[in-house]
Design a protein around this motif. Structure first.
Motif, mmCIF file in Angstrom:
data_model
loop_
_atom_site.group_PDB
_atom_site.id
_atom_site.type_symbol
_atom_site.label_atom_id
_atom_site.label_comp_id
_atom_site.label_asym_id
_atom_site.label_seq_id
_atom_site.Cartn_x
_atom_site.Cartn_y
_atom_site.Cartn_z
ATOM 1 N N ARG A 262 0.856 -1.192 0.000
ATOM 2 C CA ARG A 262 0.000 0.000 0.000
ATOM 3 C C ARG A 262 0.890 1.240 0.000
ATOM 4 N NH1 ARG A 262 -3.743 1.302 5.087
ATOM 5 N NH2 ARG A 262 -2.063 2.700 5.671
ATOM 6 N N ASN A 263 0.781 2.003 -1.070
ATOM 7 C CA ASN A 263 1.532 3.259 -1.178
ATOM 8 C C ASN A 263 0.619 4.386 -0.706
ATOM 9 O OD1 ASN A 263 3.004 5.518 -1.870
ATOM 10 N ND2 ASN A 263 3.536 4.809 -3.923
ATOM 11 N N ASN A 264 0.844 4.868 0.502
ATOM 12 C CA ASN A 264 -0.019 5.920 1.053
ATOM 13 C C ASN A 264 0.064 7.213 0.259
ATOM 14 O OD1 ASN A 264 -1.096 4.360 3.065
ATOM 15 N ND2 ASN A 264 0.292 5.067 4.654
ATOM 16 N N ASN A 265 1.203 7.459 -0.382
ATOM 17 C CA ASN A 265 1.337 8.641 -1.239
ATOM 18 C C ASN A 265 0.312 8.590 -2.370
ATOM 19 O OD1 ASN A 265 4.262 9.820 -0.382
ATOM 20 N ND2 ASN A 265 4.303 7.596 -0.365
ATOM 21 N N GLU A 266 0.185 7.407 -2.962
ATOM 22 C CA GLU A 266 -0.744 7.202 -4.073
ATOM 23 C C GLU A 266 -2.180 7.331 -3.602
ATOM 24 O OE1 GLU A 266 0.328 4.416 -7.747
ATOM 25 O OE2 GLU A 266 -0.452 3.326 -6.025
ATOM 26 N N GLU A 267 -2.487 6.731 -2.451
ATOM 27 C CA GLU A 267 -3.851 6.787 -1.920
ATOM 28 C C GLU A 267 -4.245 8.215 -1.579
ATOM 29 O OE1 GLU A 267 -4.705 4.126 1.217
ATOM 30 O OE2 GLU A 267 -4.351 2.315 0.016
ATOM 31 N N PHE A 268 -3.299 8.970 -0.993
ATOM 32 C CA PHE A 268 -3.603 10.356 -0.638
ATOM 33 C C PHE A 268 -3.888 11.184 -1.889
ATOM 34 C CE2 PHE A 268 -2.296 14.738 0.432
ATOM 35 C CZ PHE A 268 -3.161 14.963 1.493
ATOM 36 N N LYS A 269 -3.120 10.955 -2.944
ATOM 37 C CA LYS A 269 -3.348 11.668 -4.210
ATOM 38 C C LYS A 269 -4.732 11.328 -4.771
ATOM 39 C CE LYS A 269 -2.134 13.885 -8.064
ATOM 40 N NZ LYS A 269 -3.160 13.458 -9.016
ATOM 41 N N GLN A 270 -5.141 10.068 -4.672
ATOM 42 C CA GLN A 270 -6.461 9.670 -5.156
ATOM 43 C C GLN A 270 -7.569 10.350 -4.348
ATOM 44 O OE1 GLN A 270 -6.245 5.412 -4.828
ATOM 45 N NE2 GLN A 270 -5.072 5.161 -6.727
#
Length: 408
Positions: A262-270
């Motif tokens: 889980r890439n939290n950076n990616e989730e936050f951007k989404q």
């Protein structure tokens, strides 16, 4: 300069047809009311969701294990992937910027005893970097440190629920707590307001947990901070970690269930993209509702001008300038929309204040109206009010006195 006679005339015109004025004002007020309430609800949803996801460090990658779904290199499907300390060590060594990292081992029902009190809670063995990655806020004492790791110290940091249930209001710092029959000294405690489960955990050094509770060299999962890396860099980092772990644990390259990253950076951007779309949608709906109200004001002002055709003609015959007539009509439209907008704004704010406590939820918190949103809405409304009166006002200015006096 304040013109008393002009304002008296405006009030007389507005109050002359109260039903028409109320219906027109209601359409404007309703538009701003809907905009304010939707903005407030959207803000409450965003705040609740963001507090939940920001409970963990946004700039981090979390690596969990799963089970294989594809047979590979002679190994059967449904094989459990078990991480070890060396997997975390490779991940940390392979990253240029890893300001914090931690492994995790967990035990979900551990007997804890203090004095005459005994209850079951969870244990989590971690590295010191866990505090940063979980964004843990201490109430008192300290967190796990490197000295605890090197010396395999039996120390623990307790969640607020354990403190409340076992220590009954007494500070646990410095006290000894029996955890699964082993005496641990409490060095601190924390309160995670966004997760009741986190408050039911005793945090201990991972080195001690692995040796004492039968998980030597094993990890349930591990996390690593991505520091200031860009989204693209963190995506490459996640791909490298996944590729390495699949190779080491002999997982098929197309198996997406065995290694779960889980890439939290990616989730936050989404999440940011989703809420940007929600804000646009809210403004679009609110703007169209306001537009409907403003069109109603424009129609009413057109009727007002038509009804006052003779009066305007007489005014012009007596020397009234086009600017005087223009300002009279526009002022009336602006005043009507502004007052109706203020009432709609007030109703929206009161609705949010009254309903805030009734709809409180983990993913929905403190719905409120941003002052900037209110200011922008009122500016838009004032400008729209002026524009709604402009066309009728221009029509009034174009009336020739002779034609006006003949009008029936």
């Amino acid at each position: 300069m304040f013109d008393k006679d002009k304002w008296l005339e405006i009030f007389h015109t507005i109050l002359k047809n109260p039903l028409r004025t109320i219906l027109t004002g209601t359409s404007v007020a309703l538009g701003l009311f809907i905009l304010v309430v939707m903005q407030g609800l959207g803000f409450g949803l965003q705040k609740g969701v963001f507090e939940t996801i920001e409970d963990d460090a946004i700039n981090s990658i979390w690596v969990r294990s799963g089970r294989t779904s594809i047979g590979y290199k002679g190994l059967t499907p449904n094989r459990s992937i078990d991480y070890q300390n060396r997997d975390l060590e490779w991940t940390v060594d392979n990253q240029e910027d890893a300001p914090a990292f931690t492994g995790r081992v967990g035990f979900w029902s551990a007997q804890m005893v203090y004095g005459s009190e005994s209850m079951s809670f969870g244990i989590r063995g971690v590295h010191p970097g866990h505090q940063v990655l979980e964004r843990t806020t201490l109430v008192a004492g300290r967190y796990i440190n490197e000295g605890d790791m090197l010396d395999d110290r039996k120390v623990a940091v307790l969640g607020q629920t354990i403190v409340d249930d076992l220590f009954k209001g007494k500070s646990p710092v410095g006290e000894y707590l029996s955890i699964m029959g082993v005496q641990f000294r409490v060095v601190g405690f924390y309160d995670d307001k966004n997760s009741r489960w986190e408050n039911r955990l005793a945090i201990v050094p991972i080195s001690s947990a692995q040796k004492l509770f039968g998980k030597r060299d094993e990890l349930d999962m591990f996390m690593i901070s991505t520091g200031t890396a860009s989204l693209e860099e963190t995506q490459e980092m996640a791909q490298e970690i996944e590729a390495h772990l699949k190779n080491v644990h002999r997982v098929h390259p197309e198996d997406n269930r065995a290694i779960r990253i889980r890439n939290n950076n990616e989730e936050f951007k989404q999440f940011m993209d989703v809420f940007f779309g929600i804000r646009l949608f809210i403004w679009a709906i609110g703007s169209f509702t306001l537009l409907a109200g403003v069109i109603g004001v424009a129609n009413i002002m057109s009727i007002v001008v038509k009804e006052r055709t003779k009066e305007i003609g007489i005014r012009k015959a007596l020397g009234a300038t086009p600017m005087t007539i223009l300002s009279l009509i526009i002022q009336e439209a602006v005043f009507l929309t502004f007052v109706a907008g203020c009432l709609g704004l007030l109703a929206g704010v009161l609705t949010l204040e009254y309903s805030a406590g009734m709809i409180e939820h983990e993913f929905f918190k403190d719905p409120e109206v941003d002052f900037k949103v209110c200011l922008i809405a009122m500016i838009i409304l004032t400008v729209a009010g002026a524009l709604s009166g402009l066309i009728p006002a221009l029509r009034a200015v174009s009336i020739r006195p002779v034609e006006a006096l003949r009008d029936e």
